[in-house]
Design a protein around this motif. Structure first.
Motif, PDB file in Angstrom:
ATOM      1  N   SER A   1       4.902  25.339  58.560  1.00 47.32           N
ATOM      2  CA  SER A   1       5.498  25.543  57.236  1.00 47.32           C
ATOM      3  C   SER A   1       7.002  25.319  57.303  1.00 47.32           C
ATOM      4  O   SER A   1       7.643  25.585  58.311  1.00 47.32           O
ATOM      5  CB  SER A   1       5.174  26.924  56.672  1.00 47.32           C
ATOM      6  OG  SER A   1       5.786  27.936  57.430  1.00 47.32           O
TER       7      SER A   1
ATOM      8  N   CYS B   1       4.617  17.207  62.287  1.00 45.61           N
ATOM      9  CA  CYS B   1       5.309  18.472  62.518  1.00 45.61           C
ATOM     10  C   CYS B   1       6.260  18.461  63.713  1.00 45.61           C
ATOM     11  O   CYS B   1       7.342  19.035  63.642  1.00 45.61           O
ATOM     12  CB  CYS B   1       4.292  19.589  62.709  1.00 45.61           C
ATOM     13  SG  CYS B   1       3.104  19.726  61.375  1.00 45.61           S
TER      14      CYS B   1
ATOM     15  N   HIS C   1       1.194  24.127  55.713  1.00 52.50           N
ATOM     16  CA  HIS C   1       0.218  23.107  56.085  1.00 52.50           C
ATOM     17  C   HIS C   1      -0.776  23.657  57.093  1.00 52.50           C
ATOM     18  O   HIS C   1      -0.387  24.401  57.994  1.00 52.50           O
ATOM     19  CB  HIS C   1       0.912  21.909  56.736  1.00 52.50           C
ATOM     20  CG  HIS C   1       1.946  21.272  55.878  1.00 52.50           C
ATOM     21  ND1 HIS C   1       3.235  21.759  55.768  1.00 52.50           N
ATOM     22  CD2 HIS C   1       1.892  20.191  55.090  1.00 52.50           C
ATOM     23  CE1 HIS C   1       3.916  20.998  54.945  1.00 52.50           C
ATOM     24  NE2 HIS C   1       3.136  20.032  54.513  1.00 52.50           N
TER      25      HIS C   1
ATOM     26  N   THR D   1       3.382  12.382  49.072  1.00 51.85           N
ATOM     27  CA  THR D   1       2.879  12.968  50.309  1.00 51.85           C
ATOM     28  C   THR D   1       1.594  12.273  50.746  1.00 51.85           C
ATOM     29  O   THR D   1       1.411  12.001  51.933  1.00 51.85           O
ATOM     30  CB  THR D   1       2.657  14.483  50.149  1.00 51.85           C
ATOM     31  OG1 THR D   1       3.891  15.076  49.760  1.00 51.85           O
ATOM     32  CG2 THR D   1       2.172  15.114  51.440  1.00 51.85           C
TER      33      THR D   1
ATOM     34  N   THR E   1      -0.910  24.860  62.378  1.00 49.87           N
ATOM     35  CA  THR E   1      -0.304  25.248  61.111  1.00 49.87           C
ATOM     36  C   THR E   1       1.204  25.063  61.214  1.00 49.87           C
ATOM     37  O   THR E   1       1.798  25.169  62.299  1.00 49.87           O
ATOM     38  CB  THR E   1      -0.619  26.709  60.728  1.00 49.87           C
ATOM     39  OG1 THR E   1      -0.113  27.581  61.741  1.00 49.87           O
ATOM     40  CG2 THR E   1      -2.121  26.925  60.553  1.00 49.87           C
TER      41      THR E   1
ATOM     42  N   CYS F   1      -5.397  17.635  55.810  1.00 49.50           N
ATOM     43  CA  CYS F   1      -4.218  18.499  55.753  1.00 49.50           C
ATOM     44  C   CYS F   1      -4.333  19.282  54.453  1.00 49.50           C
ATOM     45  O   CYS F   1      -4.344  18.700  53.370  1.00 49.50           O
ATOM     46  CB  CYS F   1      -2.931  17.694  55.763  1.00 49.50           C
ATOM     47  SG  CYS F   1      -1.483  18.740  55.473  1.00 49.50           S
TER      48      CYS F   1
ATOM     49  N   TYR G   1       6.468  24.744  51.815  1.00 53.55           N
ATOM     50  CA  TYR G   1       5.239  23.999  52.071  1.00 53.55           C
ATOM     51  C   TYR G   1       4.541  24.611  53.279  1.00 53.55           C
ATOM     52  O   TYR G   1       5.130  24.711  54.354  1.00 53.55           O
ATOM     53  CB  TYR G   1       5.545  22.532  52.376  1.00 53.55           C
ATOM     54  CG  TYR G   1       6.261  21.806  51.276  1.00 53.55           C
ATOM     55  CD1 TYR G   1       5.563  21.223  50.232  1.00 53.55           C
ATOM     56  CD2 TYR G   1       7.647  21.686  51.287  1.00 53.55           C
ATOM     57  CE1 TYR G   1       6.225  20.537  49.214  1.00 53.55           C
ATOM     58  CE2 TYR G   1       8.318  21.009  50.286  1.00 53.55           C
ATOM     59  CZ  TYR G   1       7.604  20.437  49.261  1.00 53.55           C
ATOM     60  OH  TYR G   1       8.265  19.759  48.265  1.00 53.55           O
TER      61      TYR G   1
ATOM     62  N   ARG H   1      -2.471  21.720  52.064  1.00 52.29           N
ATOM     63  CA  ARG H   1      -1.084  22.109  51.835  1.00 52.29           C
ATOM     64  C   ARG H   1      -0.966  22.968  50.584  1.00 52.29           C
ATOM     65  O   ARG H   1      -1.505  22.634  49.531  1.00 52.29           O
ATOM     66  CB  ARG H   1      -0.196  20.881  51.685  1.00 52.29           C
ATOM     67  CG  ARG H   1       1.266  21.261  51.463  1.00 52.29           C
ATOM     68  CD  ARG H   1       2.162  20.080  51.417  1.00 52.29           C
ATOM     69  NE  ARG H   1       2.080  19.457  50.095  1.00 52.29           N
ATOM     70  CZ  ARG H   1       2.840  18.461  49.697  1.00 52.29           C
ATOM     71  NH1 ARG H   1       3.704  17.936  50.527  1.00 52.29           N
ATOM     72  NH2 ARG H   1       2.716  17.961  48.502  1.00 52.29           N
TER      73      ARG H   1
END
Length: 160
Positions: free
Chosen positions: A83, A24, A103, A143, A81, A115, A101, A117
């Motif tokens: 997204s 992230c 997460h 992924t 978190t 994770c 998405y 998702r």
């Protein structure tokens, strides 16, 4: 417009905070480093890294996907978190408006993480050529592979 929603879980033998940081926060520098055979570059083209930021990922020549643009929707470092929306890509351009998405990274008893998702595909018109099985088979596996590469990187570089 139709909507397809999928839920996946990806297990990683690395602590959630490290995976969150890599996936992230440091994705712009980490992806080209650990996936040079797939990723040519990853750059912020608008914004400062927070919500609203637009990132462009350019893939190496010869791949089905040559580029993708993502918009960061939300990031919560405390709750792990994250997204983003895939807002532009050269695949499915006539069939998909965007994909969002979301997460959530949670710890496992063994010290790794999961994770979780949720992927929401916003389909243009009736776009019958896209279905859940096709998405899961292709993008779920990609992924899962990405998380395995991140895992391998941290297992080989525990102080990274």
């Amino acid at each position: 417009m139709g909507v397809i929603t999928l839920e996946n879980e990806f297990a990683v033998a690395v602590a959630p905070a490290k995976v969150f940081r890599a996936y992230c926060l440091e994705i712009d520098t980490l992806l080209p480093k650990i996936l040079p055979e797939h990723i040519k570059s990853c750059e912020i083209i608008e914004g400062n890294g927070g919500p609203g930021t637009i990132r462009k990922i350019t893939f190496v020549e010869g791949k089905e996907l040559s580029y993708a643009k993502q918009k960061l929707e939300a990031i919560d470092e405390e709750n792990l978190t994250y997204s983003f929306s895939l807002i532009e890509a050269n695949v499915w351009k006539d069939a998909v408006e965007k994909v969002t998405y979301e997460h959530k990274f949670v710890p496992t008893p063994e010290g790794g993480s999961i994770c979780r998702r949720t992927s929401t595909y916003y389909i243009k018109g009736d776009a019958a050529e896209i279905n859940k099985d096709q998405i899961n088979d292709v993008y779920g596996k990609k992924t899962a592979g990405l998380f395995k590469v991140i895992e391998a990187y941290f297992l080989a570089n525990p102080d990274a």
